[in-house]
Design an enzyme around this catalytic site. Structure first.
Site, PDB file in Angstrom:
ATOM      1  N   GLY A 109      -5.907  18.566  12.357  1.00  0.00           N
ATOM      2  CA  GLY A 109      -4.664  17.810  12.454  1.00  0.00           C
ATOM      3  C   GLY A 109      -3.577  18.455  11.635  1.00  0.00           C
ATOM      4  O   GLY A 109      -3.636  18.434  10.404  1.00  0.00           O
ATOM      5  N   MET A 165       1.196  15.459   7.153  1.00  0.00           N
ATOM      6  CA  MET A 165       0.213  15.188   6.102  1.00  0.00           C
ATOM      7  C   MET A 165      -0.883  16.244   6.101  1.00  0.00           C
ATOM      8  O   MET A 165      -1.291  16.733   5.040  1.00  0.00           O
ATOM      9  CB  MET A 165      -0.382  13.796   6.274  1.00  0.00           C
ATOM     10  CG  MET A 165       0.553  12.664   5.926  1.00  0.00           C
ATOM     11  SD  MET A 165       0.966  12.580   4.167  1.00  0.00           S
ATOM     12  CE  MET A 165      -0.568  11.911   3.496  1.00  0.00           C
ATOM     13  N   ASN A 208      -6.139  22.447  15.154  1.00  0.00           N
ATOM     14  CA  ASN A 208      -5.366  21.402  15.817  1.00  0.00           C
ATOM     15  C   ASN A 208      -5.729  21.409  17.295  1.00  0.00           C
ATOM     16  O   ASN A 208      -5.964  22.488  17.880  1.00  0.00           O
ATOM     17  CB  ASN A 208      -3.863  21.643  15.645  1.00  0.00           C
ATOM     18  CG  ASN A 208      -3.044  20.404  15.981  1.00  0.00           C
ATOM     19  OD1 ASN A 208      -2.887  19.511  15.156  1.00  0.00           O
ATOM     20  ND2 ASN A 208      -2.521  20.334  17.206  1.00  0.00           N
ATOM     21  N   THR A 268      -3.911  20.966  19.872  1.00  0.00           N
ATOM     22  CA  THR A 268      -2.955  21.877  20.508  1.00  0.00           C
ATOM     23  C   THR A 268      -2.963  23.156  19.679  1.00  0.00           C
ATOM     24  O   THR A 268      -2.340  23.245  18.616  1.00  0.00           O
ATOM     25  CB  THR A 268      -1.534  21.272  20.532  1.00  0.00           C
ATOM     26  OG1 THR A 268      -1.580  19.992  21.168  1.00  0.00           O
ATOM     27  CG2 THR A 268      -0.560  22.177  21.260  1.00  0.00           C
ATOM     28  N   SER A 289      -2.632   8.523  -0.250  1.00  0.00           N
ATOM     29  CA  SER A 289      -1.290   7.952  -0.363  1.00  0.00           C
ATOM     30  C   SER A 289      -0.365   8.869  -1.135  1.00  0.00           C
ATOM     31  O   SER A 289      -0.775   9.538  -2.074  1.00  0.00           O
ATOM     32  CB  SER A 289      -1.342   6.590  -1.067  1.00  0.00           C
ATOM     33  OG  SER A 289      -0.031   6.057  -1.203  1.00  0.00           O
ATOM     34  N   GLY A 290       0.896   8.840  -0.734  1.00  0.00           N
ATOM     35  CA  GLY A 290       1.912   9.624  -1.416  1.00  0.00           C
ATOM     36  C   GLY A 290       2.897  10.255  -0.464  1.00  0.00           C
ATOM     37  O   GLY A 290       3.848  10.902  -0.888  1.00  0.00           O
ATOM     38  N   LYS A 303      -7.265   1.376   0.123  1.00  0.00           N
ATOM     39  CA  LYS A 303      -5.999   1.952   0.632  1.00  0.00           C
ATOM     40  C   LYS A 303      -5.213   0.898   1.413  1.00  0.00           C
ATOM     41  O   LYS A 303      -3.975   0.832   1.335  1.00  0.00           O
ATOM     42  CB  LYS A 303      -6.292   3.161   1.522  1.00  0.00           C
ATOM     43  CG  LYS A 303      -5.048   3.773   2.202  1.00  0.00           C
ATOM     44  CD  LYS A 303      -4.005   4.198   1.202  1.00  0.00           C
ATOM     45  CE  LYS A 303      -2.882   5.044   1.745  1.00  0.00           C
ATOM     46  NZ  LYS A 303      -2.444   4.887   3.097  1.00  0.00           N
ATOM     47  N   HIS A 354      -3.558  -1.304  -1.053  1.00  0.00           N
ATOM     48  CA  HIS A 354      -2.439  -0.525  -1.600  1.00  0.00           C
ATOM     49  C   HIS A 354      -1.231  -0.648  -0.683  1.00  0.00           C
ATOM     50  O   HIS A 354      -0.106  -0.916  -1.132  1.00  0.00           O
ATOM     51  CB  HIS A 354      -2.843   0.947  -1.748  1.00  0.00           C
ATOM     52  CG  HIS A 354      -1.680   1.893  -1.912  1.00  0.00           C
ATOM     53  ND1 HIS A 354      -0.891   2.296  -0.842  1.00  0.00           N
ATOM     54  CD2 HIS A 354      -1.163   2.505  -3.004  1.00  0.00           C
ATOM     55  CE1 HIS A 354       0.049   3.110  -1.283  1.00  0.00           C
ATOM     56  NE2 HIS A 354      -0.098   3.257  -2.587  1.00  0.00           N
ATOM     57  N   ASN A 355      -1.444  -0.461   0.618  1.00  0.00           N
ATOM     58  CA  ASN A 355      -0.330  -0.516   1.558  1.00  0.00           C
ATOM     59  C   ASN A 355       0.256  -1.921   1.650  1.00  0.00           C
ATOM     60  O   ASN A 355       1.469  -2.092   1.801  1.00  0.00           O
ATOM     61  CB  ASN A 355      -0.775  -0.034   2.937  1.00  0.00           C
ATOM     62  CG  ASN A 355      -0.886   1.481   3.012  1.00  0.00           C
ATOM     63  OD1 ASN A 355      -1.071   2.143   1.997  1.00  0.00           O
ATOM     64  ND2 ASN A 355      -0.779   2.021   4.197  1.00  0.00           N
ATOM     65  N   GLU A 379       2.375  -2.350  -1.258  1.00  0.00           N
ATOM     66  CA  GLU A 379       3.577  -1.552  -0.993  1.00  0.00           C
ATOM     67  C   GLU A 379       4.586  -2.362  -0.167  1.00  0.00           C
ATOM     68  O   GLU A 379       5.790  -2.356  -0.456  1.00  0.00           O
ATOM     69  CB  GLU A 379       3.167  -0.283  -0.245  1.00  0.00           C
ATOM     70  CG  GLU A 379       4.281   0.645   0.171  1.00  0.00           C
ATOM     71  CD  GLU A 379       3.750   1.774   1.031  1.00  0.00           C
ATOM     72  OE1 GLU A 379       4.331   2.028   2.103  1.00  0.00           O
ATOM     73  OE2 GLU A 379       2.742   2.410   0.643  1.00  0.00           O
ATOM     74  N   TYR A 380       4.109  -3.073   0.850  1.00  0.00           N
ATOM     75  CA  TYR A 380       4.986  -3.941   1.645  1.00  0.00           C
ATOM     76  C   TYR A 380       5.671  -4.957   0.728  1.00  0.00           C
ATOM     77  O   TYR A 380       6.872  -5.208   0.849  1.00  0.00           O
ATOM     78  CB  TYR A 380       4.159  -4.714   2.686  1.00  0.00           C
ATOM     79  CG  TYR A 380       3.934  -4.025   4.004  1.00  0.00           C
ATOM     80  CD1 TYR A 380       3.337  -2.772   4.071  1.00  0.00           C
ATOM     81  CD2 TYR A 380       4.275  -4.645   5.200  1.00  0.00           C
ATOM     82  CE1 TYR A 380       3.091  -2.158   5.292  1.00  0.00           C
ATOM     83  CE2 TYR A 380       4.037  -4.043   6.421  1.00  0.00           C
ATOM     84  CZ  TYR A 380       3.445  -2.796   6.468  1.00  0.00           C
ATOM     85  OH  TYR A 380       3.208  -2.199   7.673  1.00  0.00           O
ATOM     86  N   ARG A 384      -7.763 -35.446   7.024  1.00  0.00           N
ATOM     87  CA  ARG A 384      -8.783 -34.794   7.850  1.00  0.00           C
ATOM     88  C   ARG A 384      -9.951 -35.738   8.127  1.00  0.00           C
ATOM     89  O   ARG A 384     -10.510 -35.761   9.218  1.00  0.00           O
ATOM     90  CB  ARG A 384      -9.297 -33.515   7.165  1.00  0.00           C
ATOM     91  CG  ARG A 384      -8.241 -32.430   7.022  1.00  0.00           C
ATOM     92  CD  ARG A 384      -8.794 -31.176   6.355  1.00  0.00           C
ATOM     93  NE  ARG A 384      -9.689 -30.453   7.254  1.00  0.00           N
ATOM     94  CZ  ARG A 384     -10.952 -30.187   7.003  1.00  0.00           C
ATOM     95  NH1 ARG A 384     -11.515 -30.621   5.868  1.00  0.00           N
ATOM     96  NH2 ARG A 384     -11.690 -29.522   7.871  1.00  0.00           N
TER      97      ARG A 384
END
Length: 487
Positions: free
Chosen positions: A9, A13, A32, A34, A128-129, A183, A186-187, A190-191, A450
């Site tokens: 890939g 990144m 890759n 392609t 991350s970064g 992770k 973490h994200n 981040e939000y 209830r």
């Protein structure tokens, strides 16, 4: 020359991780799908390096030392599974597959079992970064097959960001999908951080009438104190950036936010585990509200509210005091957000049998990643002092900061409500704080409701926990109660 690791890939990144590895004396085989991208990469970014190109998976595998280490930097989901199936016939027992994308932790857990059943090893690692981190030192959060760690540790810790005198922002997280789970959290955090910063910006812009240059100065000052972080730093820089006509570029950007799904996954997982990560959820939904641009334009012409401008915006000393209140509200809300994130990780560790090192996770996030900040050092200290700390809010330092910030925080939230300035993350953080510190909540009435309409039963304060009761509230109901269960 044989390669130490292969990377599949060559998007931004993948390319930057390869170049980072090369800088640290690691021989990388680049591939890759392609294949023209391989030649282009070798002729340009990788020119003059020791990076080896491959034009087929067979060629790539043939150029690797044993045990072979193959890292996927491809789009999460189906592409990862497709590459795994293509690679398995080419690899041998003991070889290691690594997924460095933003995969869902449940997919990673499934892939670990699949690959291990064939005698190979699997690592799902959060990276991350962004572009800069990948090139010069990211935060890396690996999990999966424990036997793979000694074989990937030298590479990962060499290329990771370093803090506190050289400690790498990378360590083993746990089995199965633990790495990708951390992770994901973490994200999610981040939000939350980004939403809190954006609400601070709107409070200053619409409430106080501050210019981009004035707000730039505020964020510059904040970045020199307790709020020092990568996101505060880039906000400072964004507010100073001018368009070609000399006006602030940020004001030319359409106010509709995108998202790739990790925040949504965090919220969905929190619902499954029964953990109230209310601030992250509000941050996700705030992006959804922003996407309703055309509807919001129509609503803005038909739905009336108070004037957003605050009287203190006209007086420099009053403005400065309110900016300080915003700072305190931001810091207190940030503490709540991280406390909720750690609550989610603790619940997941219990559910999936992971032994997470919470102080170590804070260290991994201390540098390289998007949420890197001075603040994370305090979290690391809290868990080092008490590894069994139930909640960050109960740590002495954070408890003291919540007390210090509370007056300004409440002033900001109440002022925003009175003036019609949307501050959902500030508000939900305060609501959670008040709920968490309440010895008694109105859920007793909820349980009565209830039981009234569905015979769902309730517990009593004058009886042992775990003993359930049902009342025939109308006199015409039956004696049979619904079974008790938790979703």
């Amino acid at each position: 020359m044989q390669g130490d690791i292969a990377v599949i890939g060559l998007a931004v990144m993948g390319q930057n991780l390869i170049l980072n590895m090369n800088d640290h004396g690691i021989t990388v085989v680049a591939y890759n799908r392609t294949t023209s991208k391989v030649d282009d990469f070798l002729a340009n970014e990788a020119r003059g390096t020791q990076i080896i190109g491959a034009h087929s998976l067979e060629e790539m595998v043939s150029k690797l030392k044993r045990p072979r280490r193959v890292m996927l930097m491809v789009k999460a989901g189906k592409p990862v599974d497709e590459f795994i199936e293509l690679l398995l016939p080419l690899l041998e027992p003991g070889d290691i597959l690594i997924d460095g994308g933003n995969s869902l932790f449940e997919d990673t857990a499934r892939r670990v079992k699949r690959v291990e059943s064939l005698g190979l090893l699997y690592v799902g690692t959060g990276v991350s970064g962004g572009e800069e981190g990948a090139r010069h030192g990211p935060s890396i959060m690996p999990g999966g097959s424990p036997a793979a760690w000694p074989h990937v540790k030298p590479i990962f810790q060499a290329i990771a960001a370093k803090v506190d005198g050289g400690s790498p922002c990378c360590d083993w997280v746990g089995e199965g999908g633990a790495g990708h789970f951390v992770k994901m959290v973490h994200n999610g955090i981040e939000y939350g951080d980004m939403q809190l910063i954006c609400e601070s910006y709107q409070l200053m812009k619409d409430g106080l009438g501050m210019s981009a240059d004035e707000m730039h100065q505020v964020f510059r000052t904040w970045n020199e104190g307790d709020l020092e972080s990568y996101l505060i730093e880039i906000t400072r820089d964004i507010l100073a950036k001018k368009d070609e006509d000399g006006s602030p570029l940020v004001e030319k950007i359409l106010d509709t936010a995108g998202q790739k799904g990790t925040g949504k996954w965090t919220v969905q997982t929190s619902a499954d585990l029964g953990i109230p990560i209310t601030l992250i959820a509000e941050a996700v939904y705030s992006r959804c509200v922003s996407a309703l641009k055309e509807e919001r334009l129509k609503a803005s012409r038909k739905l009336q509210g108070p004037r957003m401008a605050l009287p203190q915006g006209k007086k420099p000393e009053s403005r400065a005091a309110f900016v300080d209140d915003i700072r305190d509200g931001l810091y207190a809300s940030k503490i709540v957000s991280y406390a909720q994130g750690y609550m989610l990780m603790r619940a997941a560790a219990k559910e999936y049998g992971w032994n997470l090192n919470y102080g170590g996770i804070a260290l991994m996030w201390r540098g390289g990643c998007i949420i890197r900040s001075r603040f994370l050092g305090k979290i690391k200290e809290a868990f080092e002092a008490n590894p069994k700390l139930l909640n960050l809010l109960l740590d002495d330092y954070f408890r003291g900061e919540m007390k210090r910030c509370q007056k300004g925080w409440r002033n900001v939230v109440s002022t925003a409500v009175k003036r019609g300035i949307p501050a959902p993350a500030f508000g939900t953080a305060l609501a959670f704080f008040d709920g968490y510190r309440s010895a008694r909540l109105p859920a007793n009435l909820l349980q009565a409701q209830r039981d009234y309409f569905g015979a769902h039963t309730y517990e009593r304060i004058d009886k042992p926990r775990g003993e359930f009761f049902h009342t025939n509230w109308t006199g015409s109901g039956g004696r049979v109660a619904s079974s008790t269960y938790s979703v």
